[in-house]
Scaffold this motif. Structure first.
Motif, PDB file in Angstrom:
ATOM      1  N   ILE A  53      81.870 -17.843 -24.041  1.00 42.30           N
ATOM      2  CA  ILE A  53      82.864 -18.308 -25.008  1.00 42.30           C
ATOM      3  C   ILE A  53      84.265 -18.172 -24.434  1.00 42.30           C
ATOM      4  O   ILE A  53      85.097 -19.077 -24.542  1.00 42.30           O
ATOM      5  CB  ILE A  53      82.736 -17.525 -26.332  1.00 42.30           C
ATOM      6  CG1 ILE A  53      81.344 -17.710 -26.934  1.00 42.30           C
ATOM      7  CG2 ILE A  53      83.814 -17.961 -27.308  1.00 42.30           C
ATOM      8  CD1 ILE A  53      81.000 -19.133 -27.260  1.00 42.30           C
ATOM      9  N   SER A  54      84.559 -17.023 -23.849  1.00 44.61           N
ATOM     10  CA  SER A  54      85.862 -16.790 -23.239  1.00 44.61           C
ATOM     11  C   SER A  54      85.828 -17.244 -21.784  1.00 44.61           C
ATOM     12  O   SER A  54      84.973 -16.785 -21.013  1.00 44.61           O
ATOM     13  CB  SER A  54      86.227 -15.309 -23.317  1.00 44.61           C
ATOM     14  OG  SER A  54      87.365 -15.042 -22.527  1.00 44.61           O
ATOM     15  N   LEU A  55      86.755 -18.082 -21.399  1.00 48.50           N
ATOM     16  CA  LEU A  55      86.783 -18.609 -20.038  1.00 48.50           C
ATOM     17  C   LEU A  55      87.649 -17.776 -19.101  1.00 48.50           C
ATOM     18  O   LEU A  55      87.726 -18.064 -17.907  1.00 48.50           O
ATOM     19  CB  LEU A  55      87.302 -20.056 -20.051  1.00 48.50           C
ATOM     20  CG  LEU A  55      86.516 -21.033 -20.928  1.00 48.50           C
ATOM     21  CD1 LEU A  55      87.080 -22.437 -20.781  1.00 48.50           C
ATOM     22  CD2 LEU A  55      85.033 -21.020 -20.585  1.00 48.50           C
ATOM     23  N   VAL A  56      88.305 -16.737 -19.623  1.00 53.46           N
ATOM     24  CA  VAL A  56      89.155 -15.896 -18.779  1.00 53.46           C
ATOM     25  C   VAL A  56      88.526 -14.532 -18.528  1.00 53.46           C
ATOM     26  O   VAL A  56      89.162 -13.638 -17.991  1.00 53.46           O
ATOM     27  CB  VAL A  56      90.553 -15.709 -19.422  1.00 53.46           C
ATOM     28  CG1 VAL A  56      91.250 -17.036 -19.558  1.00 53.46           C
ATOM     29  CG2 VAL A  56      90.455 -14.988 -20.759  1.00 53.46           C
ATOM     30  N   GLY A  57      87.255 -14.381 -18.903  1.00 52.83           N
ATOM     31  CA  GLY A  57      86.595 -13.094 -18.768  1.00 52.83           C
ATOM     32  C   GLY A  57      86.533 -12.398 -20.117  1.00 52.83           C
ATOM     33  O   GLY A  57      86.991 -12.935 -21.140  1.00 52.83           O
ATOM     34  N   PRO A  58      85.983 -11.184 -20.164  1.00 54.29           N
ATOM     35  CA  PRO A  58      85.911 -10.460 -21.434  1.00 54.29           C
ATOM     36  C   PRO A  58      87.309 -10.206 -22.001  1.00 54.29           C
ATOM     37  O   PRO A  58      88.217  -9.813 -21.276  1.00 54.29           O
ATOM     38  CB  PRO A  58      85.230  -9.141 -21.043  1.00 54.29           C
ATOM     39  CG  PRO A  58      84.576  -9.408 -19.723  1.00 54.29           C
ATOM     40  CD  PRO A  58      85.418 -10.427 -19.037  1.00 54.29           C
ATOM     41  N   THR A  59      87.481 -10.443 -23.286  1.00 54.74           N
ATOM     42  CA  THR A  59      88.770 -10.223 -23.930  1.00 54.74           C
ATOM     43  C   THR A  59      88.616  -9.229 -25.079  1.00 54.74           C
ATOM     44  O   THR A  59      87.580  -9.182 -25.742  1.00 54.74           O
ATOM     45  CB  THR A  59      89.363 -11.534 -24.478  1.00 54.74           C
ATOM     46  OG1 THR A  59      88.531 -12.012 -25.541  1.00 54.74           O
ATOM     47  CG2 THR A  59      89.460 -12.582 -23.390  1.00 54.74           C
ATOM     48  N   LEU A  60      89.655  -8.457 -25.269  1.00 53.06           N
ATOM     49  CA  LEU A  60      89.688  -7.457 -26.338  1.00 53.06           C
ATOM     50  C   LEU A  60      90.995  -7.614 -27.102  1.00 53.06           C
ATOM     51  O   LEU A  60      92.050  -7.798 -26.498  1.00 53.06           O
ATOM     52  CB  LEU A  60      89.646  -6.048 -25.758  1.00 53.06           C
ATOM     53  CG  LEU A  60      88.312  -5.314 -25.628  1.00 53.06           C
ATOM     54  CD1 LEU A  60      88.538  -4.017 -24.871  1.00 53.06           C
ATOM     55  CD2 LEU A  60      87.724  -5.022 -26.990  1.00 53.06           C
ATOM     56  N   THR A  61      90.922  -7.525 -28.413  1.00 51.42           N
ATOM     57  CA  THR A  61      92.123  -7.467 -29.233  1.00 51.42           C
ATOM     58  C   THR A  61      91.986  -6.261 -30.148  1.00 51.42           C
ATOM     59  O   THR A  61      91.041  -6.186 -30.943  1.00 51.42           O
ATOM     60  CB  THR A  61      92.302  -8.741 -30.068  1.00 51.42           C
ATOM     61  OG1 THR A  61      92.219  -9.885 -29.211  1.00 51.42           O
ATOM     62  CG2 THR A  61      93.646  -8.739 -30.769  1.00 51.42           C
ATOM     63  N   ILE A  62      92.899  -5.320 -30.023  1.00 53.07           N
ATOM     64  CA  ILE A  62      92.822  -4.074 -30.784  1.00 53.07           C
ATOM     65  C   ILE A  62      94.041  -3.989 -31.693  1.00 53.07           C
ATOM     66  O   ILE A  62      95.174  -3.944 -31.224  1.00 53.07           O
ATOM     67  CB  ILE A  62      92.776  -2.846 -29.853  1.00 53.07           C
ATOM     68  CG1 ILE A  62      91.558  -2.934 -28.923  1.00 53.07           C
ATOM     69  CG2 ILE A  62      92.737  -1.561 -30.670  1.00 53.07           C
ATOM     70  CD1 ILE A  62      91.486  -1.813 -27.897  1.00 53.07           C
ATOM     71  N   ARG A  63      93.797  -3.984 -32.987  1.00 50.32           N
ATOM     72  CA  ARG A  63      94.863  -3.782 -33.977  1.00 50.32           C
ATOM     73  C   ARG A  63      94.909  -2.290 -34.302  1.00 50.32           C
ATOM     74  O   ARG A  63      94.012  -1.754 -34.939  1.00 50.32           O
ATOM     75  CB  ARG A  63      94.566  -4.597 -35.235  1.00 50.32           C
ATOM     76  CG  ARG A  63      95.508  -4.331 -36.401  1.00 50.32           C
ATOM     77  CD  ARG A  63      96.862  -4.941 -36.186  1.00 50.32           C
ATOM     78  NE  ARG A  63      96.776  -6.363 -35.904  1.00 50.32           N
ATOM     79  CZ  ARG A  63      96.574  -7.306 -36.830  1.00 50.32           C
ATOM     80  NH1 ARG A  63      96.439  -6.978 -38.097  1.00 50.32           N
ATOM     81  NH2 ARG A  63      96.525  -8.579 -36.489  1.00 50.32           N
TER      82      ARG A  63
ATOM     83  N   GLU B  51      75.334 -12.659 -24.338  1.00 52.72           N
ATOM     84  CA  GLU B  51      75.479 -14.121 -24.298  1.00 52.72           C
ATOM     85  C   GLU B  51      74.987 -14.788 -25.569  1.00 52.72           C
ATOM     86  O   GLU B  51      75.497 -15.833 -25.964  1.00 52.72           O
ATOM     87  CB  GLU B  51      74.750 -14.689 -23.074  1.00 52.72           C
ATOM     88  CG  GLU B  51      75.466 -14.415 -21.758  1.00 52.72           C
ATOM     89  CD  GLU B  51      74.891 -15.224 -20.616  1.00 52.72           C
ATOM     90  OE1 GLU B  51      74.026 -16.077 -20.883  1.00 52.72           O
ATOM     91  OE2 GLU B  51      75.304 -15.002 -19.470  1.00 52.72           O
ATOM     92  N   SER B  52      73.995 -14.192 -26.208  1.00 54.11           N
ATOM     93  CA  SER B  52      73.483 -14.788 -27.443  1.00 54.11           C
ATOM     94  C   SER B  52      74.391 -14.495 -28.634  1.00 54.11           C
ATOM     95  O   SER B  52      74.363 -15.206 -29.628  1.00 54.11           O
ATOM     96  CB  SER B  52      72.072 -14.271 -27.736  1.00 54.11           C
ATOM     97  OG  SER B  52      72.093 -12.868 -27.973  1.00 54.11           O
ATOM     98  N   SER B  53      75.197 -13.454 -28.541  1.00 51.42           N
ATOM     99  CA  SER B  53      76.156 -13.106 -29.579  1.00 51.42           C
ATOM    100  C   SER B  53      77.446 -12.670 -28.890  1.00 51.42           C
ATOM    101  O   SER B  53      77.734 -11.485 -28.746  1.00 51.42           O
ATOM    102  CB  SER B  53      75.603 -11.967 -30.451  1.00 51.42           C
ATOM    103  OG  SER B  53      76.514 -11.625 -31.469  1.00 51.42           O
TER     104      SER B  53
END
Length: 481
Positions: free
Chosen positions: A210-220, A188-190
């Protein structure tokens, strides 16, 4: 890393591993329709100790069977096993898996059995539900928008896939599995972090609040075998004439900025152009998350570092660029310039480190120069705008601009020379420009064509012993310069 260490890593987010599991019937019905990628357990043994769901599932469900078999398998695996020996671990898991199914008289068809085994193995050795997507070479980007909405990019188009996580905790465990080996943290602090997978793929994670839809991941994702210049030509991303010109620019030690939007292929082109750097030169690469795949022997890779939990220890791109000047580089390659580090990069290019390369986000070659100017002002040095523009003009020789077009293809759309200044204005000359000629079957048809103009720095290229034919610039061989 041993299984025991992975168990210890995962205890922070796992539920109580000692909670007993309810007994289930041995026989199960055929797998109901669905995605089948709902995995239980923390990737690599962190999540393997999965507690019983708070709401007991219906007896005989596929998910319940998977959880039960996985938990029993984990109790019988040797925690000291080195999971870096993937094939040995897979054989061990397979033996125990078959033994458990036999002991419990669980009857499964061959496809169901193989599917269950692969899902459990993905939780132990890979990244759970994401592992099949990571293994699919046709996928270039994976986007996890919370546990139930997962999208991928194929051939430049974004589509939703029938893959889900159990819940937010499951996504968090996979994120922890990715960032923990790199010494990064996310809480939560980072609540956001940049990281990378073992294969070099770039990862960005953002979590609540920060994310309101739950944990998000973006993988390139990056290809296991780096894309070659011949492949780029074959894809129509660039023409052979433009390749020959850019190769000459790299060998002649001209400074190049590769610009474009997100996902336009900047890093791929930077990798390809870096391959033209002679093998006897010392190259320093500087990145936020190391992803360049240079093939030369004499390469030093530097990576920035965020602050620790006490807010100390941050190492910025700007600090790394300054330090790189003390490391006797022949070339400095910066993965991306996005802030006041632009000033130090321009200084490096202007102080004898010719042949340096970097990337920047922008909409056009002209916008690239404006962004460099803005980022330099961010350094707070209170420099006059004209002085900054003179620095840019002296430092940057070529802006190579890429775009991801409407049909999903990625193309070099402009190769532009930074030719000088007229008054307080930076002047540029387009050497190659993409011309669209039409659309066929939904695909954009066009070609990167020379403008017929010869760059002013041709004397530098010729001084390097490279003689480009006039036809590269779209001029008949009979024309004199």
């Amino acid at each position: 890393m041993s299984l025991l260490k992975r168990i210890e890593q995962g205890q922070g987010r796992s539920n109580d591993p000692g909670q007993p599991q309810p007994q289930r019937p041995a026989q199960i019905p055929a797998q109901p329709s669905g995605n089948g990628e709902q995995g239980g357990g923390l990737s690599a043994l962190q999540a393997r100790r999965v507690s019983a769901p708070t709401t007991a599932p219906q007896a005989g469900t596929y998910f319940d069977l998977k959880t039960r078999v996985q938990n029993k398998l984990l109790t019988e695996l040797d925690p000291s096993m080195d999971i870096s020996k993937t094939e040995d671990v897979r054989r061990t898991i397979m033996e125990l898996f078959e033994q458990i199914l036999s002991e419990e008289n669980i009857v499964l068809s061959r496809p169901e059995r193989q599917r269950l085994f692969e899902q459990i193995t993905a939780e132990i050795l890979g990244f759970g539900p994401l592992q099949p997507l990571l293994d699919d070479e046709s996928i270039t980007e994976i986007m996890v928008n919370g546990p139930k909405n997962i999208y991928v990019e194929r051939k430049g188009k974004i589509v939703r896939v029938p893959v889900t996580f159990e819940g937010n905790d499951h996504v968090m465990r996979v994120i922890d599995r990715i960032v923990a080996p790199l010494g990064r943290r996310i809480d939560e602090s980072s609540p956001y972090v940049d990281a990378r997978l073992p294969d070099g793929s770039r990862v960005n994670a953002v979590i609540p609040p920060i994310s309101l839809v739950g944990p998000t991941l973006t993988i390139r994702k990056f290809a296991k075998t780096p894309i070659t210049i011949d492949q780029m030509v074959g894809y129509g991303s660039i023409t052979p004439e433009a390749v020959e010109f850019l190769k000459a620019c790299v060998i002649a030690r001209l400074n190049i900025v590769i610009s474009g939007g997100t996902g336009s292929g900047k890093t791929t082109l930077l990798n390809v152009l870096s391959g033209f750097i002679p093998a006897d030169e010392r190259i320093l690469t500087i990145e936020n998350a190391a992803e360049l795949q240079l093939r030369q022997e004499h390469v030093v890779t530097l990576e920035s570092r965020p602050a620790n939990i006490e807010g100390r220890g941050e190492i910025t791109i700007r600090q790394l660029v300054v330090n790189a000047l003390r490391m006797r580089p022949d070339r400095i390659v910066v993965g991306e310039i996005r802030d006041e580090a632009a000033l130090d990069m321009l200084q490096a290019m202007n102080t004898g480190h010719d042949g340096s390369m970097t990337t920047a986000h922008s909409n056009s070659p002209r916008d690239t120069l404006a962004r460099l100017e803005t980022m330099t002002l961010m350094a707070g040095m209170d420099l006059p705008v004209r002085a900054i523009r003179e620095q840019i003009t002296a430092a940057v020789d070529i802006v190579c601009h890429q775009e991801r077009l409407r049909d999903g293809t990625r193309k070099v759309v402009a190769i532009t020379e930074v030719s000088g200044m007229e008054g307080d204005v930076i002047t540029t000359t387009d050497i190659f420009v993409f011309e669209q000629t039409g659309i066929e079957n939904g695909k954009i048809v066009g070609r990167l064509r020379p403008t017929g103009l010869r760059p002013k720095f041709m004397d530098k290229i010729e001084a390097a012993g490279i003689h480009l034919p006039p036809t590269i610039f779209g001029v008949g061989s009979g024309r004199r310069y």
